[in-house]
Write a protein that holds these residues in place. Sequence first.
Motif, short mmCIF file in Angstrom:
data_model
loop_
_atom_site.label_atom_id
_atom_site.label_comp_id
_atom_site.label_asym_id
_atom_site.label_seq_id
_atom_site.Cartn_x
_atom_site.Cartn_y
_atom_site.Cartn_z
N ILE A 16 0.86 -1.18 0.00
CA ILE A 16 0.00 0.00 0.00
C ILE A 16 0.90 1.23 0.00
CG2 ILE A 16 -1.78 1.30 1.22
CD1 ILE A 16 -2.82 -1.27 2.38
N ALA A 17 0.88 1.97 -1.11
CA ALA A 17 1.72 3.16 -1.26
C ALA A 17 0.90 4.40 -0.94
CB ALA A 17 2.27 3.24 -2.68
N LEU A 18 1.32 5.14 0.07
CA LEU A 18 0.57 6.30 0.55
C LEU A 18 1.27 7.60 0.15
CD1 LEU A 18 -0.29 4.82 4.03
CD2 LEU A 18 -1.88 5.17 2.14
N ASP A 19 0.48 8.55 -0.30
CA ASP A 19 0.99 9.82 -0.79
C ASP A 19 1.70 10.58 0.34
OD1 ASP A 19 1.50 12.19 -2.05
OD2 ASP A 19 -0.59 12.79 -2.27
N PRO A 20 2.99 10.88 0.19
CA PRO A 20 3.71 11.57 1.27
C PRO A 20 3.17 12.97 1.56
CG PRO A 20 5.04 11.50 -0.73
CD PRO A 20 3.86 10.60 -0.96
N GLU A 21 2.60 13.63 0.55
CA GLU A 21 2.09 14.98 0.77
C GLU A 21 0.82 14.98 1.61
OE1 GLU A 21 3.79 17.69 -0.15
OE2 GLU A 21 5.29 16.24 -0.79
N LEU A 22 0.10 13.85 1.62
CA LEU A 22 -1.08 13.73 2.47
C LEU A 22 -0.71 13.11 3.82
CD1 LEU A 22 -3.71 12.44 -0.13
CD2 LEU A 22 -3.33 14.78 0.66
N LEU A 23 0.22 12.18 3.79
CA LEU A 23 0.64 11.51 5.02
C LEU A 23 1.39 12.46 5.94
CD1 LEU A 23 0.57 8.56 6.16
CD2 LEU A 23 2.89 8.33 5.27
N VAL A 24 2.31 13.23 5.36
CA VAL A 24 3.10 14.21 6.12
C VAL A 24 3.05 15.53 5.35
CG1 VAL A 24 5.32 14.74 7.18
CG2 VAL A 24 4.64 12.36 6.84
N PRO A 25 2.02 16.33 5.58
CA PRO A 25 1.87 17.58 4.83
C PRO A 25 3.10 18.48 4.99
CG PRO A 25 -0.13 17.10 6.06
CD PRO A 25 0.92 16.12 6.53
N PRO A 26 3.50 19.19 3.93
CA PRO A 26 4.63 20.11 4.03
C PRO A 26 4.28 21.29 4.91
CG PRO A 26 3.51 20.36 1.92
CD PRO A 26 2.89 19.17 2.60
N PRO A 27 5.29 22.09 5.31
CA PRO A 27 5.02 23.26 6.16
C PRO A 27 4.01 24.20 5.52
CG PRO A 27 7.37 22.83 6.03
CD PRO A 27 6.72 21.92 5.02
N VAL A 28 3.15 24.77 6.36
CA VAL A 28 2.16 25.73 5.88
C VAL A 28 2.61 27.14 6.23
CG1 VAL A 28 0.25 24.11 6.01
CG2 VAL A 28 0.84 25.47 8.01
N THR A 29 2.11 28.11 5.48
CA THR A 29 2.56 29.49 5.68
C THR A 29 1.70 30.24 6.69
OG1 THR A 29 1.21 30.16 3.79
CG2 THR A 29 3.52 29.62 3.37
N ASP A 30 0.68 29.59 7.23
CA ASP A 30 -0.13 30.23 8.25
C ASP A 30 -0.45 29.22 9.33
OD1 ASP A 30 -3.02 29.07 7.69
OD2 ASP A 30 -2.13 29.57 5.74
N ASP A 31 -0.82 29.74 10.48
CA ASP A 31 -1.06 28.90 11.65
C ASP A 31 -2.54 28.92 12.03
OD1 ASP A 31 -0.32 27.18 13.66
OD2 ASP A 31 0.08 28.78 15.10
N THR A 32 -3.40 28.98 11.04
CA THR A 32 -4.83 29.09 11.29
C THR A 32 -5.42 27.72 11.58
OG1 THR A 32 -5.39 28.81 8.96
CG2 THR A 32 -4.96 31.06 9.74
N ALA A 33 -6.61 27.75 12.18
CA ALA A 33 -7.32 26.50 12.45
C ALA A 33 -7.67 25.80 11.15
CB ALA A 33 -8.59 26.79 13.25
#
Length: 213
Positions: A16-33
């Motif tokens: 089962i190959a899982l998308d790394p961008e969904l599994l470990v999202p990259p840093p986001v530019t905002d800290d919103t909910a």
Amino acid sequence: MSSQHVPLSLRRKIVIALDPELLVPPPVTDDTAEAANSAASNRFLSFKTVAWAKANIIRPTDDHVFLVTSIDPTADKTVAAMWASMFSDQDPHTDRPKEAEAALRRLSEALSRVGVSASVEVMRGEMAEQVAECVRRHRGEILLVQAPERSALASSMWYSWADLCAQQSACPTVLVKRNDLPDNVAVALDPPLPTATTAVDPADSQQPEPDFT
């Protein structure tokens, strides 16, 4: 031979190959909910993908599941990634492979609770290439691929890593998309209820909830 003791060599191998961008999202530019909720939702997609596999493909007594993903070191060196890290509150030195392994282990533990033999592997490099090599190395008999989230424009212009996996795989491939994953599919990873003849310690009856944060 008891099904619980079937050796790995005799089990059907499912990758089962899982998308790394969904599994470990990259840093986001905002800290919103909203950003935090989006990251948790993406991780839940990975959980539902594994649950879908449990409900539709995996035979717990006969199969072994390899949960895999690959982190491409060059992806973090793009202009977009560096620009995002400059304006993110997240640690730019976050070890994404280690985060990915922890996420895969949580999924492996969820499978274990429903009687499925599983192991995890985080590779380094381009996803399609690494997944194809993983299937060959483990002699995979079924490859299940979590389709990445892409815009209609991107989908029309070039193949995703998941498309390439389907083309290059040496075994039958199942591509699972978001639309294939109703929320109630997650119950496939609910631990079985104890039988009337099973003595249960109340402290053991509280199963940990999946952590998507």
